[in-house]
Design a protein around this motif. Structure first.
Motif, PDB file in Angstrom:
ATOM      1  N   TYR A   1      -7.452  37.444  55.483  1.00 46.93           N
ATOM      2  CA  TYR A   1      -8.612  36.546  55.439  1.00 46.93           C
ATOM      3  C   TYR A   1      -8.673  35.865  54.085  1.00 46.93           C
TER       4      TYR A   1
ATOM      5  N   GLU B   1     -12.541  32.317  50.364  1.00 46.34           N
ATOM      6  CA  GLU B   1     -13.075  30.982  50.097  1.00 46.34           C
ATOM      7  C   GLU B   1     -13.307  30.205  51.396  1.00 46.34           C
ATOM      8  N   GLU B   2     -12.385  30.393  52.358  1.00 49.87           N
ATOM      9  CA  GLU B   2     -12.419  29.548  53.547  1.00 49.87           C
ATOM     10  C   GLU B   2     -13.069  30.181  54.769  1.00 49.87           C
ATOM     11  N   ASP B   3     -12.924  31.487  54.939  1.00 52.63           N
ATOM     12  CA  ASP B   3     -13.413  32.126  56.164  1.00 52.63           C
ATOM     13  C   ASP B   3     -14.912  32.401  56.086  1.00 52.63           C
ATOM     14  N   ASP B   4     -15.546  32.465  57.292  1.00 52.47           N
ATOM     15  CA  ASP B   4     -16.975  32.770  57.292  1.00 52.47           C
ATOM     16  C   ASP B   4     -17.196  34.262  57.061  1.00 52.47           C
ATOM     17  N   GLU B   5     -18.442  34.610  56.754  1.00 50.52           N
ATOM     18  CA  GLU B   5     -18.768  35.996  56.372  1.00 50.52           C
ATOM     19  C   GLU B   5     -18.393  36.998  57.445  1.00 50.52           C
ATOM     20  N   GLU B   6     -18.646  36.592  58.720  1.00 51.73           N
ATOM     21  CA  GLU B   6     -18.384  37.505  59.828  1.00 51.73           C
ATOM     22  C   GLU B   6     -16.887  37.830  59.929  1.00 51.73           C
ATOM     23  N   THR B   7     -16.067  36.781  59.815  1.00 50.22           N
ATOM     24  CA  THR B   7     -14.613  36.985  59.882  1.00 50.22           C
ATOM     25  C   THR B   7     -14.165  37.893  58.749  1.00 50.22           C
ATOM     26  N   ILE B   8     -14.685  37.634  57.560  1.00 49.56           N
ATOM     27  CA  ILE B   8     -14.292  38.446  56.402  1.00 49.56           C
ATOM     28  C   ILE B   8     -14.671  39.906  56.637  1.00 49.56           C
TER      29      ILE B   8
ATOM     30  N   GLU C   1     -15.692  31.776  72.520  1.00 51.72           N
ATOM     31  CA  GLU C   1     -16.975  31.541  71.851  1.00 51.72           C
ATOM     32  C   GLU C   1     -18.079  31.424  72.903  1.00 51.72           C
TER      33      GLU C   1
END
Ligand SMILES: Nc1nc2c(ncn2[C@@H]2O[C@H](COP(=O)(O)OP(=O)(O)OP(=O)(O)O)[C@@H](O)[C@H]2O)c(=O)[nH]1
Ligand SMILES: [Mg+2]
Length: 385
Positions: free
Chosen positions: A216, A219-226, A353
């Motif tokens: 991950y 800088e680029e991924d959203d919080e959920e993905t991280i 989604e």
């Protein structure tokens, strides 16, 4: 453009294709794991698996791969590479799954040949796609058999990684997404398992083995993905328990292993990581595994192969003039193909989604109903006073 989109849609309807390979010493639980993963007896158990299984039309033995692992002279146990196909439906999405099993790995004295067999199998799939990309006219029946994830089964010894484990992961990681797992993890206590996992990851880091670690980008991924990816990363290597048996618990069937002191449940995330790995393979990380295979692993392999063939002065290995002439057509074709693939992946992501949002909405509706009922009951209670 529109025809490209409609073609992409057609393929999305056909479902997504995924190929996983299972490698590990004999008896580490590969067969049981695969059959648990897809909830059906796709892979035959060892006694029946030495030859291609005629009762399973989805099973095929690659004849070129049944060779003596370390030379005929020693009559060593051969490593086999067997492919099995199955269609699954996961949350409304069809998955056309190929499972590649490698019975016999690590059975011989000399493992060099086993590494060679597996890596040349992986490379042959890359060769196939490279040849297909170079065609002016596509073969509509071409099957992309590149392996998207290699699950490497580590035996639950509780010690450190063995040389064969390190060597396999080190040599194959540049070709395929290697996901390390501990087979039969119910044979260890939670503390032993924690320590074993820690030691394995320290070794992997020490030897700089680039296993698939749910990458991950902060800088680029959203919080959920991280959060999801770092949680999955923290579980590595996944602790696996497999079982093809259902046990009744309080009247409900659960998949598990029964011991005199209790039941280990396959689908219980506090008992093992099976469900987490399954979710990552079939849902959350399916696209990522495919993208990394295509955009990174295959691309690196291709660049290296082509730059090797262009030639360090070897006249036999240089590109022919007519090949050079076709180059721009090929590049265009390849670009089109990639765009199509990207569209397909986007459609797949959107489908997922929508499914997730639907489920969230349904859950919200349910809780609203409960709230309404509770409010109504309160209202009635007050009326009664
Ligand atoms: N305790 C425990 N035993 C398991 C588990 N999974 C499989 N086994 C048992 O371990 C033995 C070997 O399992 P398989 O699934 O056949 O292992 P494999 O890696 O496919 O073995 P080969 O094909 O012979 O190389 C069988 O007796 C299984 O019942 C597990 O998660 N926990
Ligand atoms: Mg097996």
């Amino acid at each position: 453009m529109s025809s490209r989109i409609s073609r992409g849609r057609k393929q999305a309807k056909k479902g997504v294709q995924l190929t996983i390979m299972v490698v590990g010493a004999s008896g580490t639980g590969r067969t049981t794991f695969v059959n648990t993963l897809i909830d059906q007896p796709l892979l035959p158990h060892r006694s029946a698996s030495l030859l291609s299984d005629p009762s399973n039309p989805g099973s095929a033995l690659d004849p070129s791969l049944v060779r003596q692992a370390a030379g005929d002279a020693h009559n060593e146990v051969p490593i086999q590479i067997k492919t099995h196909y199955v269609e699954l439906e996961e949350d409304g999405v069809r998955i056309s799954l190929t499972v590649v099993d490698t019975p016999g790995f690590g059975d011989g004295i000399d493992n060099e040949a086993s590494f060679g067999e597996i890596s040349s199998y992986l490379e042959r799939q890359y060769d196939g796609i490279l040849a297909e990309e170079s065609r002016i006219k596509r073969n509509p029946r071409f099957r992309d058999n590149r392996v998207h994830a290699l699950l490497y089964f580590i035996a639950p010894t509780g010690h450190a990684l063995r040389e064969i484990d390190i060597e396999l992961m080190r040599r194959l990681s540049p070709l395929v997404n290697v996901i390390p797992v501990i087979g039969k993890s119910d044979t260890m206590t939670p503390t032993e398992l924690r320590m074993f996992k820690k030691r394995i990851m320290e070794d992997i880091e020490h030897y700089g083995i680039p296993v698939y670690n749910f990458p991950y980008d902060v800088e680029e991924d959203d919080e959920e993905t991280i959060a999801d990816n770092s949680e999955l990363r923290s579980l590595l290597p996944f602790a696996i328990v497999g079982s093809e048996e259902e046990i009744l618990m309080g009247g409900n069937p659960v998949r598990g292993r029964r011991y005199p002191w209790g039941i280990v449940e396959v689908d219980n995330t506090s008992h093992c990581d099976f469900q987490r790995l399954r979710g990552a393979l079939f849902m959350s990380h399916l696209t990522d595994l495919k993208e990394i295979t295509h955009d990174f692993l295959y691309e690196n392999w291709r660049t290296e192969k082509l730059s090797r063939s262009v030639g360090n002065g070897d006249p036999d290995s240089s590109i022919l003039p007519e090949d050079m002439a076709n180059q721009s057509v090929r590049l265009k074709e390849e670009q089109l193909r990639r765009e199509e693939e990207k569209l397909r992946e986007i459609e797949y992501k959107v489908q997922r989604e929508i499914q997730m949002r639907k489920q969230e909405l349904m859950a919200k509706e349910d809780s609203l109903k409960v709230l309404e009922a509770r409010l109504a009951a309160q209202g009635n209670g007050r009326d009664g006073y």
